[in-house]
Design an enzyme around this catalytic site. Structure first.
Site, PDB file in Angstrom:
ATOM      1  N   SER A  56       0.808  -1.228   0.000  1.00 51.24           N
ATOM      2  CA  SER A  56       0.000   0.000   0.000  1.00 51.24           C
ATOM      3  C   SER A  56       0.839   1.276   0.000  1.00 51.24           C
ATOM      4  O   SER A  56       0.317   2.349  -0.236  1.00 51.24           O
ATOM      5  CB  SER A  56      -0.920   0.038   1.220  1.00 51.24           C
ATOM      6  OG  SER A  56      -1.707  -1.119   1.306  1.00 51.24           O
ATOM      7  N   HIS A  78       3.162   3.509   8.562  1.00 44.84           N
ATOM      8  CA  HIS A  78       2.274   3.341   9.699  1.00 44.84           C
ATOM      9  C   HIS A  78       2.768   4.132  10.899  1.00 44.84           C
ATOM     10  O   HIS A  78       3.963   4.383  11.044  1.00 44.84           O
ATOM     11  CB  HIS A  78       2.140   1.854  10.035  1.00 44.84           C
ATOM     12  CG  HIS A  78       1.460   1.083   8.951  1.00 44.84           C
ATOM     13  ND1 HIS A  78       0.100   1.163   8.743  1.00 44.84           N
ATOM     14  CD2 HIS A  78       1.949   0.260   7.986  1.00 44.84           C
ATOM     15  CE1 HIS A  78      -0.221   0.397   7.700  1.00 44.84           C
ATOM     16  NE2 HIS A  78       0.882  -0.158   7.221  1.00 44.84           N
TER      17      HIS A  78
END
Lengths: 500, 417
Positions: A61, A65
């Site tokens: 993706s 994070h």
């Protein structure tokens, strides 16, 4: 394909000696190589594909994070938070685009509220800065149209192009003296005396004091070559749809559903990319092969449905491509969920630094993993900083088409190759294509150009620019039809001349 | 420093068949400074790679090859002294008819009296049709294969399957067969072919290449290079019929699964797009929703014959010139035209009623012994054209005299028995 800055196999010559050999040129292997290139060490990276970053590192993706999802005290928690904070400086040095656009983890119903609070507490325990629980009103300000009861906002969540980042790490490592052996699949690893000998299928042999296993989905295989049978990777596929850029403006932050226990991923969601596309995905299926990068009509249909729910203005013609990537999971299907990263300096095999199960958040953690590995390596070979280490890459951040008309005009005035557009959809210039062809790691496939120059990545998928790129490679670089690979060996694009 | 600033009468974006005809017509209609902006290194556009013949049967009553057809117009462009900017890409257009373009000579911004959009279309890709399976080398759109084979002397493969029966796919099936490749078959998901009847005969039947209708490719196989495809039959709703799958070994798959008008620049300029055609919404002068911006050729709607493209572009060029020289009077009201039963789209979507019009349309499915009928708001017949055969692959152009449009406030065009 010909031009290669990476090392070619030399049979018959004496086996090269290294201090550190890294198996695997994904984001983790390259981050380690680049970190170790600060020191006076002889380092080599061995990779079976024809380019760096061809596996999971290119197939994800592209999300940085924040670190809210992982158990306090775990390696994943620690390395994620640390990696996230290192990313901005690293990207500045490597001229890689990075955007901290934040993330909303949305609770759709009351039952999900405890999960949200638990995530916040966990994130705070992990040292994630700036976490807030937002009401719908504030959610709306961050992402117009978002629905849900409440959301946890994590401002340090960001986006990055994962293959651009991986390539930049590799180029920086190469320019700082690391040797790259691409297209060399490791067949055998032996420890004799104080050293390791690595042999590839093509017969390349490398000797090293330290061996780093950064083989990702194949890391368990490398372990077994050294008699370590502690680990098994269960390949878990995630499929994605890529949406046309014209929808990009719909997303100003990332929106994820609140996670549910036992799931192998974080749920299907929309992710904006730094280049303005939207990704729908990923799905979650355990598969047989560690490189089974296929897509399926069943999952694509599901992603399309989910995508339409999350983005009502989505039409079929907005979907320009699908792809899949494989998670290097240690948790077998019956267990589900996540296990922690394994990053160890083996005492039973001294000199072997072993990384297994680096799945999400591997991309975000990579700079911190590299530091951790550096510390392990320092206990095995002495590290002496090189005064000539150059952290920066000399290049422009981003693409020509992202500049203002004034800046573009100036560039064209300086170098006419900027004035010629080769890829229509992404408005990529001849100059950018030439730079990609002449990159320090070399070009052995058309995909190598795609990942560097962003050609063939737009809505026409190379319909316009592939013939132009073929022409440039034939006319300016002397390529013959049989020299063109799509990505790996055997992936010949053409079969020869029509008429001789 | 910034981009160089220029001012022009009519700017034609694209030097393919539509752009060439529009430019010639604009100049002939009284605009002195017409300029063609072409991104390729020569004029002619996609015609340059169409080395087969059959172009120009309507316009020139001769069967010409693509480059020969283009040359007829290129000669006129040169004779008329029309300025051409080659190797030049338009980066953006805005709703004030300001065009930003880039070439090796630099960036420039042109203020245009009128703009003709003639960018053509692009091919639908494997990604756009959700083709499942692996991602091996050997999968090309038919037009890319045509470019590589005809313009770059590169053979794309030895054993080919063609997915979709669009005209370029049919042409390429024959082209591959002529160069010694084995063409396993053409697989069309619809119960009827998408390409022109003449191409089914000349490209498939004459070469013994099988056409499989209601059948499609459902999976790709092979890691590095394509090893084969799975094909399967589909039902009326285009769902795969379980148990009909079979594996066809091949190293090449050519896609001929549709063309998409290339309207990204148009959208940016604020041009309203008609979903039925994928092109601009236009009036009977072929002006789009943005004043002074005209559209013609495959960027407006996908054509069957280049002859029709030229005819349409003549008109767009003419009115663009009129607009640029300030001789086009503004319209106060329009008659909307909508597709009725059995008709997929009609174009233009609105007309003034003050002049003769040509209505382009395609039917929704193959039919026989029917008539295309235009009716007004009261159901009164405006025109009726009998047809022995109707096919979606064939674009129809129907001329309607302005006398027939008196008292008409809206029109619907449908198929009747």
């Amino acid at each position: 394909m010909g031009n290669s800055g990476a090392k070619e196999t030399t049979s018959g010559s004496s086996t090269p000696q290294y201090d550190v050999v890294i198996i695997g040129a994904g984001v983790v292997g390259n981050a380690i190589a680049r970190e170790l290139s600060r020191y006076a060490l002889r380092i080599a990276v061995v990779e079976k594909e024809l380019d760096v970053g061809m596996g999971t590192s290119a197939r994800n993706s592209g999300v940085l994070h924040s670190g809210i999802h992982y158990k306090p005290g775990s390696l994943r928690a620690k390395l994620n938070v640390e990696g996230n904070s290192l990313m901005e400086g690293l990207c500045r040095e490597l001229k890689v685009k990075i955007q901290y656009i934040g993330k909303l983890t949305v609770a759709a119903e009351d039952e999900e509220m405890p999960t949200l609070h638990a995530l916040k507490e966990q994130g705070e325990a992990n040292g994630v800065p700036g976490l807030e629980i937002l009401d719908p009103e504030d959610m709306e300000k961050l992402q117009p149209g978002v629905r849900g009861l409440k959301a946890l906002f994590s401002p340090t969540t960001g986006i990055i192009c994962p293959y651009t980042f991986t390539i930049a790490l590799a180029e920086s490592a190469l320019l700082n003296g690391v040797d790259y052996f691409l297209g060399e699949e490791v067949r055998e690893v032996k420890r004799n005396g104080q050293k390791f000998t690595v042999r590839t299928r093509k017969g390349l042999g490398l000797v090293s004091k330290v061996l780093v296993n950064a083989a990702g989905v194949l890391s368990d295989k490398v372990c077994r070559m050294l008699g370590i049978n502690d680990y098994t990777i269960y390949p878990c596929r995630g499929e994605y749809l890529v949406l046309d850029k014209r929808l990009g403006h719909h997303l100003s932050t990332l929106v994820y559903p609140a996670p549910h226990k036992g799931k192998a991923g974080l749920g299907i969601h929309l992710t904006k990319t730094v280049d303005g596309n939207i990704l729908v995905g990923p799905s979650n299926e355990y598969v047989d092969g560690p490189e089974d990068w296929a897509t399926t009509s069943y999952i694509m249909g599901k992603l399309r449905e989910e995508g339409e729910k999350l983005l009502p203005s989505l039409t079929t013609s907005d979907i320009i491509r699908s792809f899949s990537g494989i998670r290097a999971k240690q948790a077998p299907p019956e267990e589900g969920g996540f296990r922690d990263f394994v990053i160890e300096s083996r005492t039973d095999v001294p000199g072997f630094v072993n990384l297994v199960g680096i799945e999400s958040p591997g991309l975000t953690s990579s700079p911190a993993i590299a530091r951790m590995v550096r510390d392990m390596v320092s206990a095995l070979v002495p590290l002496r900083e090189k005064p000539e280490f150059k952290p920066e890459l000399d290049r422009m951040t981003g693409y020509f088409h992202e500049l203002s008309a004034e800046e573009q005009a100036d560039l064209v005035a300086k170098d006419r190759d900027y004035g010629e557009i080769v890829c229509r959809c992404e408005q990529i210039t001849r100059k950018e294509v030439l730079e990609a062809i002449e990159n320090p790691l070399g070009v052995k496939s058309v995909t190598a150009l795609k990942f560097r120059a962003r050609v063939m990545m737009g809505r026409c998928q190379g319909g316009f620019c592939l013939p132009k790129i073929v022409r440039i490679l034939q006319e300016d670089f002397g390529y013959r039809p049989e020299d063109f690979f799509l990505y790996r060996e055997g992936s010949h694009l053409f079969t020869g001349r029509v008429r001789s | 420093m910034g981009p160089k600033e220029l001012k022009k009468g009519v700017v034609v974006v694209g030097g393919g068949p539509a752009g060439l005809a529009a430019a010639v017509s604009a100049k002939a209609s009284g605009c002195d400074d017409v300029v063609i902006i072409e991104r390729g290194r020569m004029l002619g556009g996609i015609l340059n790679q169409c080395i087969h013949d059959g172009f120009g049967l309507h316009r020139f009553k001769e069967a010409l090859s693509g480059p020969e057809y283009a040359q007829r117009f290129i000669d006129q462009v040169q004779d008329l002294g029309i300025e051409t900017l080659l190797n030049t890409m338009v980066l953006s257009i805005n709703d004030s008819r300001e065009i930003l373009a880039s070439s090796r000579e630099g960036l420039f911004r042109i203020r245009a009296g009128a703009v003709v959009l003639a960018m053509g279309c692009r091919e639908r890709t494997a990604g756009a049709i959700f083709l499942p399976g692996t991602r091996p080398a050997g999968v090309y759109t038919a037009g890319v294969a045509q470019n590589l084979i005809n313009l770059q002397n590169i053979m794309v493969g030895e054993e080919a399957v063609i997915m979709g029966s669009g005209d370029i796919g049919l042409i390429m099936a024959r082209r591959l067969a002529l160069e010694g490749a084995s063409v396993k078959g053409v697989y069309e998901i619809l119960p009827y072919p998408s390409g022109l009847p003449r191409n089914i005969q000349q490209c498939l039947k004459d070469f013994g290449i099988p056409l499989h209708l209601s059948t499609t490719v459902v999976e790709l196989h092979g890691r590095a290079r394509l090893k084969g495809v799975t094909v399967a039959r589909v039902d009326e709703a285009r769902r795969v019929i379980q148990g009909t799958e079979s594996f066809i070994p091949c190293d090449t798959l050519l896609l001929s699964v549709g063309l998409i008008p290339e309207n990204e620049l148009s959208r940016e300029a604020g041009v309203a797009i008609e979903p039925l055609t994928g092109g601009a919404l236009v009036d009977d002068t072929l002006m789009t929703s943005v004043e002074g911006v005209f559209s013609c050729g495959n960027v407006l709607h996908v054509h069957d014959l280049v002859d029709h493209v030229s005819e349409e572009a003549d008109m767009a060029g003419h009115f663009a010139a009129r607009f640029a020289v300030g001789e086009m009077k503004p319209r106060d009201s329009y008659i909307p035209i909508a597709p009725g039963r059995g008709v997929r789209y009609v174009l233009p979507q609105k007309i003034s009623g003050e002049m003769d019009v040509v209505i382009s349309l395609r039917v929704a499915e193959p039919m026989e012994q029917k008539a295309i009928v235009g009716r007004d708001q009261n159901g009164r017949g405006i025109f009726r054209k009998k047809q022995v055969k109707l096919h979606p692959a064939v674009m129809m152009r129907i001329k309607v005299k302005k006398e027939k449009l008196q008292g008409v406030s809206s029109m619907e065009v449908g198929v009747e028995g």
